[in-house]
Enzyme design. Structure first.
Site, short mmCIF file in Angstrom:
data_model
loop_
_atom_site.label_atom_id
_atom_site.label_comp_id
_atom_site.label_asym_id
_atom_site.label_seq_id
_atom_site.Cartn_x
_atom_site.Cartn_y
_atom_site.Cartn_z
N LYS A 1 -20.24 -20.40 -10.61
CA LYS A 1 -19.30 -20.43 -11.66
C LYS A 1 -18.04 -20.02 -11.12
CE LYS A 1 -19.75 -20.68 -16.22
NZ LYS A 1 -20.89 -21.31 -17.05
N TYR B 1 0.99 -0.99 -0.15
CA TYR B 1 -0.16 -0.04 0.18
C TYR B 1 1.01 1.23 0.04
CZ TYR B 1 -4.39 2.15 1.04
OH TYR B 1 -5.80 2.82 0.87
#
Lengths: 502, 502
Positions: free
Chosen positions: B184, B129
């Site tokens: 899925k 970060y």
């Protein structure tokens, strides 16, 4: 190795400002002759460049040679090159490869989408996918609210950016913004168990971004807007808040405001002043400055003066856009005029949300006794702490290398965790104030100190405390869909002994 | 326990069609007296209802009582209720709780977003970060293609649906479609290591869906469209394929087509016929029917007749929409007329992509010697296998409880893995044919059999084989951004010994 354009000063001359950092660290694989003092020479060479030695691993020993992986923190990429050259210059020492640790860490991105249920057998497949999944679809089709428990919605947040105001880098585009948004997703998960997915949109059009987020909303329990340039960010947030029934939270505004207020509450405790009584000067009337102003007003501050590059915002100032004109209406009760430096005279609190060196040390010295200075511009603060540390009671910055870092990571994970736990429809002012108070309260009276007004970013008590208070505030203010904070894990476990089907 | 509307027949009378299944399984916590034969009574009672006993766990023994968790596969929710009642009716036996295993599995949804890098220390944070991430952002800003390696793009796919044609359920809305899209995503990860995120959009407007997907594209290396009703799905796919530089693949069309062709290639091997020579009747001119027709044509079939509820598609049929009119142009060379049953006379292959019982067993008996029947409507096929099994050489369905299941999961994970590995700009016909051939080739000559023309959904060899062939086809057809299939893991490892920054 090519040089990177650097968002921070790129020479050791800036050492008072920029220190060698992990963000510019390298790992060299070095081949050394197995003679006494060889490693000492390497360490000395590195030290002479200003590099900071980190981990040193022995990789292998063979035929009078040693291979070591040596990690060095540098000022920047150019400094990294100088470190490598200095080591290469040592007789008998070879640098076989150099790894840029930050780039290596980002290879392949930083997040994954993983299964939380098994799909190892046909039976698993029959339940998680067809035909069993049809039963779940129908249950949600019959009662849309069940999406909260039967899909990821109840613990998942979208991190949406258009890449127009990323860190200090400005408009860098959607693809280039992804590493920040992935980082945000990391922090959501690490600190609050919130699943966050980054969506960096290939448009900067307000209508299109609004339409995009509205279309994406069914999968998510909240929307974290991020790094969207002002003034578009205001419009986008306002419209989405009006049109969606899940929290929409522009972190650059409200995350910053929450942590700023938390720090301010504790700073005022340290100096023994009340927020109602103090004069607060806010430098910067962008997204963060406006949100910070609003939250201190909501907490009871009365004498707040906001200034931008044109000086104090006051009623009737001719050059103000509508957002700033409205801000002028609710601030500056004594109609003060002048630039930031002038306004600081007699002020108790300075909140800097502007740019590097926006105020002078001399002006800081005109502030009231026990002054509080939050110089939050990154990476270079409005005033360097070194210049004013003897003149003020408390100083905070946005940086991790000074005490009192105002870091959004203290707010957003817990805010969304709390909102999700009670399936809140929004994040309102009550919830933001509760979050700020929760962060402030993590530091006990006995611990509180001029150099410890905000908890560390890694304090694991913060996010749960914020989540609890935010959830309570959501319930109390009537924006919660359910009364109790009930983490997903508990729900999942309890369901194992409930009842059939619905 | 309330009754669920069921997508499958809801009584044991349908037993020839529907068998007790894990998708309707329950786990009862049962308190039994510790006397001989007590469990036998329970088992007998369950058996008498038609329920199938599964796992039986002993939970605790105390004061002459035993607690057991008993799992039973049922026909449907109502049958589950009858099982519980039957057990409750036994003297001295208590059912303390009943868990619907499918609903329990979906609590909290089925996927998570997890970290693929550590964020445990300030050093991690400085690299993943701020401030370190800014270097990555700038690198991508300077060269947008680097998003493929420095963000999740290179291994991540969006699963996009508007919820208008979900399973056999029709237009159930975005929220209700999520469980399928999450499923899925599970399968993408499990079978091919592809990270997939479900985006169910709250709009059914073609322009809005196109705009949404285009805006979402920067984060993703591919777009899997799913369960979008025809004819909108054609328009959406066509426009996105034209406007995006990443693969766009409507699985209901192309996934089905690939697996159908794979099965057909093997079926033709079994009966010793060539695709060029056979007469193929396709029932159903929706999304799947069109795609299956196109892929068999691409593979060399010459005599294909498509029919819908109005009978054979032929040049000049007055009621055809533009898509069907175009399909009529490239099929039915002998200008045949009539309904599905009539067209079957003398046909070698039937491809059913229509609805339950769309053809008669009698018509199947008019097909050519060694007929091949793919009755893929779900859950009730175009003709029940039991009715024609003695009249045809090979029968396949879409169901897992008969041999030869035509299951899309054989295609989409490997197709996207292969496309991502070479950073393909599209999925073209060459890649689809390669995928079908790869699936077919997983079954060796010696294994090939009338009841084994497609691999099992759990055959772990399939996705890697498909990925390899798809990647090769992408390179050969000039749509790959890089030459070699290089999984993310390899990239990550190799980067550990490359060079600084770049």
């Amino acid at each position: 190795m090519t040089s990177q354009t650097s968002p921070v000063p790129s020479s050791p001359e800036g050492a008072a400002v920029v220190r060698p950092s992990a963000s510019y660290s390298i790992t060299m694989r070095v081949r050394l002759p197995q003679r006494p003092g060889a490693f000492g020479q390497v360490a000395t060479a590195i030290g002479a460049t200003g590099g900071i030695l980190g981990a040193i691993d022995l990789v292998r020993v063979e035929k009078g040679l040693k291979w070591r992986d040596i990690t060095v923190s540098c000022y920047d990429a150019a400094h990294g090159e100088r470190v490598v050259e200095a080591v290469r210059a040592i007789d008998g020492v070879e640098v076989e490869s150099v790894l840029d640790r930050t780039f290596a860490m980002h290879q392949g991105g930083k997040i994954e989408v993983t299964a939380s249920v098994p799909v190892k057998t046909p039976e698993d497949l029959a339940m998680a996918y067809t035909p069993g999944v049809a039963r779940i679809c129908l249950a949600i089709n019959q009662d849309r609210e069940r999406a909260w428990s039967l899909t990821i919605k109840g613990h998942t947040v979208a991190v949406v950016s258009d890449g127009t105001a990323v860190l200090g880098l400005g408009d860098i585009g959607a693809e280039a913004a992804m590493p920040v948004m992935e980082g945000k997703a990391l922090l959501f998960k690490e600190f609050a168990g919130v699943d966050a997915f980054p969506l960096c949109v290939a448009t900067t059009d307000v209508d299109e971004i609004v339409a995009f987020v509205k279309a994406a909303a069914p999968a998510f329990g909240g929307i974290n807007l991020e790094d969207i340039a002002a003034p578009r960010c205001f419009d986008i947030e306002r419209r989405l808040r009006a049109e969606l029934d899940i929290p929409v939270f522009h972190d650059d505004q409200h995350g910053t405001a929450i942590v700023t207020l938390a720090a301010l509450l504790n700073a005022l405790r340290v100096v023994g002043k009340r927020i109602q009584d103090v004069k607060i000067v806010v430098a910067g009337a962008g997204a963060a400055g406006m949100a910070c102003t609003d939250i201190v007003l909501a907490q009871g501050a009365r004498r707040v003066i906001v200034c931008d590059l044109g000086g104090a915002l006051y009623r009737g100032r001719p050059d103000l856009d509508p957002a700033r004109a409205a801000l002028a209406e609710r601030t500056n009760p004594e109609d003060e005029r002048g630039g930031a430096d002038a306004l600081l005279a007699g002020a108790d609190v300075f909140l800097g949300l502007s740019g590097p060196r926006a105020i002078s040390a001399a002006a800081v010295r005109t502030m009231a006794r026990d002054a509080i200075v939050f110089a939050m511009a990154n990476p270079t603060p409005e005033v360097m702490p070194e210049e004013v540390q003897d003149d003020v009671a408390i100083i905070a910055t946005g940086r991790s290398d000074y005490p009192n870092q105002i870091n959004n990571v203290l707010a957003f994970p817990g805010v969304f965790r709390g909102a999700l736990d009670v399936r809140a429809t929004t994040v309102n002012e009550e919830m933001k104030l509760a979050a700020a108070q929760a962060i402030a309260a993590v530091i006990g009276e006995d611990e509180l100190d001029a150099e410890y007004i905000v908890p560390s970013a890694f304090n694991r008590a913060v996010a749960p405390a914020v989540a609890r208070r935010v959830a309570e505030a959501a319930v109390a203010s009537g924006v919660a869909r359910r009364a109790g904070a009930e983490p997903v894990e508990a729900t999942r476990a309890q369901s194992a002994l409930t009842r059939l089907a619905t």
